[in-house]
Scaffold this motif. Structure first.
Motif, PDB file in Angstrom:
ATOM      1  N   GLN A 250       0.421  -1.149   0.074  1.00  0.00           N
ATOM      2  CA  GLN A 250       0.255   0.010   0.073  1.00  0.00           C
ATOM      3  C   GLN A 250       1.260   1.546   0.232  1.00  0.00           C
ATOM      4  O   GLN A 250       0.527   2.735  -0.373  1.00  0.00           O
ATOM      5  N   HIS A 251       1.604   1.257   0.285  1.00  0.00           N
ATOM      6  CA  HIS A 251       2.763   2.067   0.068  1.00  0.00           C
ATOM      7  C   HIS A 251       4.021   1.793  -0.181  1.00  0.00           C
ATOM      8  O   HIS A 251       5.452   1.173   0.276  1.00  0.00           O
ATOM      9  N   GLU A 284      -5.587   8.166 -11.017  1.00  0.00           N
ATOM     10  CA  GLU A 284      -4.805   9.063 -10.657  1.00  0.00           C
ATOM     11  C   GLU A 284      -4.830  10.192 -10.947  1.00  0.00           C
ATOM     12  O   GLU A 284      -4.543  10.863 -11.765  1.00  0.00           O
ATOM     13  N   SER A 286      -1.409  12.774 -11.253  1.00  0.00           N
ATOM     14  CA  SER A 286       0.351  12.531 -10.698  1.00  0.00           C
ATOM     15  C   SER A 286       1.316  13.006 -11.644  1.00  0.00           C
ATOM     16  O   SER A 286       0.646  12.328 -12.991  1.00  0.00           O
ATOM     17  N   ASP A 320       2.591  10.769  -4.706  1.00  0.00           N
ATOM     18  CA  ASP A 320       0.862  10.456  -5.081  1.00  0.00           C
ATOM     19  C   ASP A 320       0.245   9.186  -4.790  1.00  0.00           C
ATOM     20  O   ASP A 320       1.144   8.457  -4.163  1.00  0.00           O
ATOM     21  N   THR A 321      -0.391   9.298  -5.246  1.00  0.00           N
ATOM     22  CA  THR A 321      -1.972   8.647  -4.541  1.00  0.00           C
ATOM     23  C   THR A 321      -2.879   8.007  -5.926  1.00  0.00           C
ATOM     24  O   THR A 321      -3.175   8.988  -6.040  1.00  0.00           O
ATOM     25  N   TRP A 323      -5.814   5.844  -6.190  1.00  0.00           N
ATOM     26  CA  TRP A 323      -7.116   5.568  -5.962  1.00  0.00           C
ATOM     27  C   TRP A 323      -7.796   4.411  -6.698  1.00  0.00           C
ATOM     28  O   TRP A 323      -7.947   4.676  -7.516  1.00  0.00           O
ATOM     29  N   PRO A 335      -6.511   3.853  -0.926  1.00  0.00           N
ATOM     30  CA  PRO A 335      -5.525   4.269  -1.091  1.00  0.00           C
ATOM     31  C   PRO A 335      -4.276   3.404  -1.615  1.00  0.00           C
ATOM     32  O   PRO A 335      -4.340   2.470  -0.972  1.00  0.00           O
ATOM     33  N   VAL A 337      -0.311   4.431  -2.086  1.00  0.00           N
ATOM     34  CA  VAL A 337       0.727   5.769  -2.394  1.00  0.00           C
ATOM     35  C   VAL A 337       2.181   5.457  -2.352  1.00  0.00           C
ATOM     36  O   VAL A 337       2.583   3.955  -2.522  1.00  0.00           O
TER      37      VAL A 337
END
Length: 629
Positions: A250-251, A284, A286, A320-321, A323, A335, A337
């Protein structure tokens, strides 16, 4: 003006030496010398050990000359289990440290006594006695668990998962009095205490619990156990009865070195952590993400993310995320990330070894020292900060640390006990969020070699003298069985004696090796009369070159507490022998110290002498419950 005395006043005043010569009105000279005087420190020694285990550590007895001249001393004692080195010397002004050792091999549980007598006929206080006590306690228990991990799965608001079972056992000696504790209310242990081997039921109640992962730890404890406490991990995963969005990463940290370039693609897995099925779409905003493939579909799905050429002013961070939306999921939108870590010189994982290799023999390693445990160092070959974590998958590998920084040394340990012959592989995964080459993989190989040499039976004792009172059990004796060579050896013990039973104690769980294993002999004198009984036991092995090996056994059956000379009669001779033993370092009771215990307090002292005198001459009660005269 002064008196110069070379001996104490009484030595000449009472005719013990030459009168002082008068040399003037105020000065006296004495021509006799002060004799040596024995000094000991400490004035007694107490040794404490465990029966059937290694002997207690040596202790220091200091011999000093508290008088004048030279102390020419010699030490003596009576028992075979006691030793002192040196046992004689000449001591002047400088004290001598002697080493007192005990050898408890083959001795049973109990308290043993002896006295070191330090003597010099010319010493003022000859002799000086140093009492020695050796206490051998019952071998301690060792906690054994049938499993150290338990996993439960359930659906929220559904039925409770099935019970599981943990067997707690004593894999050592003595008696294991254990208690089991836990911290959560959803886990129940039945029972939560017991003696030696008991099966414990582990029950889980999920009433009112929401979806998620829950943890607890079962702690099994006995303060007397050699490995207190032992733990078993419990993991309860409650899944939702509705779809739940989740990602394995997730990260995500993307390391970018300047001058700019395009970072390699990054993948993450979308999956359903609940129940049912669901679809997804990605979005996104980004400036650093070029494409995401696929951008929609059904779950589970691996998403491939491609990045644009990046630049910046290091050190700099951009976030940046992405979704993830799903009309079916209870936690949409979800999210994921991306952290862009821009540096001029990135951290880079480097290790002192490119692989880890170790080898053991199956079953046991013999008498040669074990191979040194391998270790490796994690370095930072780059310029940014390095903080890493380690992971691995096998249950036979253990690492001294699971995280660190530049220059951290990691020691490797291997649970090779019970592993079959073969080659076993694992990989240490080194991850560091800001390292440009994370994850970094370090291969690990453990090679369990076959038995290299034909086995050979080796016993710690091939002759054992055991004792028991008529119509009673005696004290256990232990002989240890080894394979004299590395590798495996099947073996068995047999005997055909009415006065011996035995158990075989497997020590592998506590020691990590198949050997030594122990034959514990339980003597008994039921139906036997006072006297000597001879017999043998045999250790056999279908593989060993020297099978069978004979264990010679001698049982000495005695009748009365207080029968110091082992003649079956309690009389004045026994009283005198006990007085000499207690007060004058005489011979110990025959055939074992316990014979001299007349009040069943596990000691031989003045109280036992008084009981024996009362019994022989004053019609007192029988010593220690003797059945008859």
């Amino acid at each position: 003006d002064s008196i110069n005395l070379g001996v104490p006043f009484y030595d000449w005043a009472w005719g013990g030496g030459q009168l002082p010569e008068f040399n003037g009105p105020y000065c006296w000279d004495v021509v006799d010398e002060v004799p040596p005087e024995i000094g000991v420190d400490p004035d007694h020694l107490d040794f404490v050990g465990v029966a059937g285990s290694t002997s207690p550590s040596p202790q220091i007895l200091q011999i000093s000359n508290n008088g004048a001249g030279n102390l020419e001393w010699a030490a003596s004692w009576s028992s075979t289990w006691l030793n002192m080195a040196p046992s004689s010397a000449t001591t002047g002004a400088v004290p001598i440290n002697t080493q007192v050792t005990v050898n408890s091999s083959g001795m049973g549980v109990g308290i043993y006594y002896d006295t070191i007598v330090v003597s010099d006929p010319d010493a003022l206080n000859d002799p000086v006695k140093v009492p020695i006590t050796l206490t051998l306690n019952e071998p301690p228990p060792t906690i054994g668990l049938s499993d150290d991990e338990f996993f439960y799965n359930a659906i929220a608001d559904g039925a409770n998962p099935d019970d599981q079972f943990l067997t707690i056992s004593n894999i050592g000696q003595g008696t294991l009095n254990w208690t089991a504790t836990k911290s959560s209310s959803w886990l129940t242990l039945t029972p939560d205490n017991g003696v030696d081997e008991v099966e414990v039921t582990l029950s889980v109640d999920i009433t009112g619990m929401s979806y998620g992962v829950y943890y607890d730890t079962i702690v099994v404890s006995d303060p007397m156990a050699t490995n207190d406490p032992q733990t078993a991990a419990v993991r309860l995963e409650i899944a939702s009865d509705l779809p739940i969005l989740a990602a394995d990463l997730q990260h995500n940290v993307i390391v970018v070195e300047i001058p700019p370039g395009s970072p390699p693609n990054r993948q993450f897995l979308l999956y359903n952590a609940g129940a049912g099925s669901m679809t997804f779409t990605l979005s996104e905003m980004s400036p650093r993400i070029l494409t995401m493939t696929p951008i929609s579909g059904t779950i589970p799905q691996v998403i491939d993310v491609e990045f644009k050429i990046l630049n910046g002013n290091p050190p700099e961070e951009f976030f940046d995320t992405v979704w993830v939306e799903s009309p079916e999921a209870v936690n949409s939108p979800y999210p994921v990330v991306f952290e862009f870590h821009i540096v001029s010189e990135a951290a880079e994982i480097f290790t002192s070894k490119d692989s880890i290799y170790i080898e053991y023999y199956e079953c046991w390693q013999g008498y040669d020292p074990l191979p040194p445990l391998p270790s490796f160092i994690v370095y930072n070959a780059g310029g940014d900060i390095l903080q890493f974590n380690l992971s691995f998958s096998s249950d036979w590998l253990n690492l001294s640390r699971l995280h660190g920084g530049h220059g951290t040394t990691i020691d490797c340990e291997f649970a090779y006990a019970g592993m079959p012959q073969g080659i076993f592989y694992d990989t240490i995964v080194i991850t560091a969020p800001y390292a440009i080459n994370s994850p970094f993989y370090l291969p690990v190989i453990m090679n369990i070699l076959p038995t290299p040499t034909t086995p050979e039976i080796l016993l710690s004792n091939t002759y054992m003298e055991i004792t028991a009172q008529e119509e009673n059990i005696g004290r256990d004796k232990v002989t240890s069985v080894y394979n004299a060579n590395p590798g495996c050896m099947e073996w068995d013990f047999s005997e055909a004696l009415s006065w011996i039973t035995f158990d075989i104690n497997d020590t592998s769980a506590a020691t990590g090796e198949d050997f030594p294993q122990q034959v514990i002999l339980h003597p008994n004198a039921y139906g036997l009369t006072m006297g000597e009984y001879l017999g043998t036991g045999q250790v056999t092995s279908p593989d060993a070159t020297n099978s069978p090996v004979t264990l010679d056994l001698r049982l000495l059956v005695w009748r009365f507490h207080g029968d110091m000379d082992y003649d079956g009669i309690l009389n004045l001779t026994d009283i005198l022998l006990m007085i000499v033993y207690v007060f004058h370092n005489g011979a110990p009771p025959l055939p074992e110290i316990r014979v001299g215990d007349c009040n069943c307090d596990y000691a031989v002292n003045l109280a036992d002498i008084i009981i024996l005198i009362n019994y022989v001459y004053l019609d007192g009660p029988p010593p220690c419950g003797n059945p008859y005269k």
